[in-house]
Design a protein around this motif. Structure first.
Motif, PDB file in Angstrom:
ATOM      1  N   SER A 262       4.644  19.109  35.192  1.00 24.52           N
ATOM      2  CA  SER A 262       4.686  20.573  35.355  1.00 24.52           C
ATOM      3  C   SER A 262       5.506  21.038  36.562  1.00 24.52           C
ATOM      4  N   PRO A 263       5.346  20.444  37.755  1.00 26.13           N
ATOM      5  CA  PRO A 263       6.081  20.985  38.900  1.00 26.13           C
ATOM      6  C   PRO A 263       7.495  20.444  39.067  1.00 26.13           C
ATOM      7  N   GLU A 264       7.974  19.600  38.129  1.00 28.66           N
ATOM      8  CA  GLU A 264       9.298  18.975  38.328  1.00 28.66           C
ATOM      9  C   GLU A 264      10.387  20.020  38.523  1.00 28.66           C
TER      10      GLU A 264
ATOM     11  N   GLY B  87      -0.667  22.048  38.566  1.00 30.09           N
ATOM     12  CA  GLY B  87      -0.470  22.030  37.119  1.00 30.09           C
ATOM     13  C   GLY B  87      -1.850  22.186  36.511  1.00 30.09           C
ATOM     14  N   ILE B  88      -1.940  22.116  35.206  1.00 30.84           N
ATOM     15  CA  ILE B  88      -3.259  22.122  34.562  1.00 30.84           C
ATOM     16  C   ILE B  88      -3.253  21.089  33.444  1.00 30.84           C
ATOM     17  N   GLY B  89      -4.339  20.349  33.318  1.00 29.36           N
ATOM     18  CA  GLY B  89      -4.432  19.375  32.230  1.00 29.36           C
ATOM     19  C   GLY B  89      -4.681  20.078  30.903  1.00 29.36           C
TER      20      GLY B  89
ATOM     21  N   HIS C  78      -8.307  20.575  33.367  1.00 30.00           N
ATOM     22  CA  HIS C  78      -8.530  20.066  34.729  1.00 30.00           C
ATOM     23  C   HIS C  78      -7.486  20.606  35.710  1.00 30.00           C
ATOM     24  N   ILE C  79      -7.903  20.739  36.957  1.00 27.14           N
ATOM     25  CA  ILE C  79      -6.958  20.989  38.065  1.00 27.14           C
ATOM     26  C   ILE C  79      -7.198  19.883  39.081  1.00 27.14           C
ATOM     27  N   GLY C  80      -6.115  19.409  39.736  1.00 30.29           N
ATOM     28  CA  GLY C  80      -6.245  18.115  40.405  1.00 30.29           C
ATOM     29  C   GLY C  80      -6.722  17.173  39.308  1.00 30.29           C
TER      30      GLY C  80
HETATM   31  C1  F6R Z   1      -1.316  16.071  39.247  1.00 32.88           C
HETATM   32  C2  F6R Z   1      -2.558  16.756  38.900  1.00 32.88           C
HETATM   33  C3  F6R Z   1      -2.883  17.100  37.494  1.00 32.88           C
HETATM   34  C4  F6R Z   1      -1.690  17.563  36.687  1.00 32.88           C
HETATM   35  C5  F6R Z   1      -2.107  17.805  35.237  1.00 32.88           C
HETATM   36  C6  F6R Z   1      -0.934  18.222  34.378  1.00 32.88           C
HETATM   37  O1  F6R Z   1      -1.232  15.849  40.631  1.00 32.88           O
HETATM   38  O2  F6R Z   1      -3.328  17.017  39.762  1.00 32.88           O
HETATM   39  O3  F6R Z   1      -3.878  18.095  37.475  1.00 32.88           O
HETATM   40  O4  F6R Z   1      -1.172  18.729  37.243  1.00 32.88           O
HETATM   41  O5  F6R Z   1      -2.662  16.646  34.713  1.00 32.88           O
HETATM   42  O6  F6R Z   1      -0.058  17.145  34.293  1.00 32.88           O
HETATM   43  P1  F6R Z   1       1.415  17.333  33.726  1.00 32.88           P
HETATM   44  O7  F6R Z   1       2.074  18.303  34.611  1.00 32.88           O
HETATM   45  O8  F6R Z   1       2.040  15.978  33.805  1.00 32.88           O
HETATM   46  O9  F6R Z   1       1.251  17.849  32.346  1.00 32.88           O
END
Ligand code: F6R
Length: 264
Positions: free
Chosen positions: A43-45, A135-137, A141-143
């Motif tokens: 997400s943050p790329e 980002g958000i899972g 989830h956060i973190g």
């Molecule tokens: C990463 C983190 C996670 C990701 C989440 C989304 O340090 O804390 O919460 O932000 O899993 O991951 P991506 O961005 O890869 O979809």
């Protein structure tokens, strides 16, 4: 919660980087160095790419401090997918923060409770986080605070949800058995102490989590929903991640009519 929807991920990242740059400059103008909270993952790329451009254009990050959100437990820090390696590549090498100013939890620590307590202390000693990038899972989830996490939690060890293990297998050649099951993560209570939060999300697989986070009930079933209680959150989305938001038209309308003094 301010929600801003862009055509694509690149524009969303550009906007998120502009917000972070502005806070960094405000801190510098106040005579202190900014403290960033930094996320890993896809997400943050784009945000980091645009921060790199900002630095090339003169943004001074030489004294910026950063704290990573989380780290896998038991993964060699030299492994390319350890969050230490990812943060070194994205935040140190790409954006240009000084390595000694960038902190990542030690997932190999022999005394995990002390490692987590020390990390909390280091954040406090730095006077807290000015801007937290999240980002958000797909499960909200956060973190790595998975559904079921205490909304008041502090930095600690967590067990990844099977959904997160499956989602993150893409970083481990698609092999779920290589994804560590445990992680250290800043708690939800820790994240909520950041003065400003910038959450970035893109793609259709984030649409349901984004809708629950912004428009669902505040519940541990969607840890990101706690952000509704934070006074200063900007959510930066692409169209696909915004596609399940019920109030999407209103968010767009609000942006079209944003008061001049609120423009970044
Ligand atoms: C990463 C983190 C996670 C990701 C989440 C989304 O340090 O804390 O919460 O932000 O899993 O991951 P991506 O961005 O890869 O979809």
């Amino acid at each position: 919660m301010e929600i801003i929807i862009f055509k694509d991920r690149d524009r969303a990242g550009e906007y998120a980087a502009a917000l972070i740059a502005a806070i960094t400059e405000e801190c510098a103008a106040a005579g202190r160095s900014a403290v960033w909270g930094v996320a890993t993952g896809s997400s943050p790329e784009s945000t980091y790419q645009h921060l790199q451009k900002r630095v090339a254009e003169g943004l001074d990050v030489s004294a910026v401090k950063a704290f990573a959100l989380d780290e896998y437990v038991g993964l060699d820090p030299a492994h390319p997918e350890s969050y230490r390696s990812v943060i070194e590549a994205e935040v140190v090498k790409k954006v240009g923060l000084a390595p000694q100013n960038v902190h990542v939890l030690d997932g190999m620590a022999s005394d995990i409770p002390s490692e987590c307590a020390n990390y909390e202390q280091k954040i406090k000693a730095a006077c807290g986080v000015d801007v937290q990038i999240l980002g958000i899972g797909a499960n909200g989830h956060i973190g790595f605070n998975e559904p079921g996490s205490s909304l008041a939690s502090r930095t600690r060890i967590k067990t990844l949800a099977p959904k997160t293990v499956a989602d993150n297998a893409r970083f481990f050649d698609g092999d779920t058995s290589r994804v560590p099951v445990h992680c250290l993560t800043q708690g939800i209570g820790t994240i909520m102490e950041a003065r400003k939060i910038v959450l970035v999300a893109d793609g259709p697989n984030k649409a349901a989590a984004v809708a629950s986070m912004a428009e669902g009930p505040i519940s541990t079933m969607c840890p990101g929903s706690v952000l509704q209680l934070h006074p200063n959150v900007t959510v930066v989305l692409d169209e696909a991640a915004a596609s399940e938001l019920k109030l999407k038209d209103y968010y767009n309308f609000a942006q079209e009519n944003i008061p001049d003094f609120q423009r970044p």
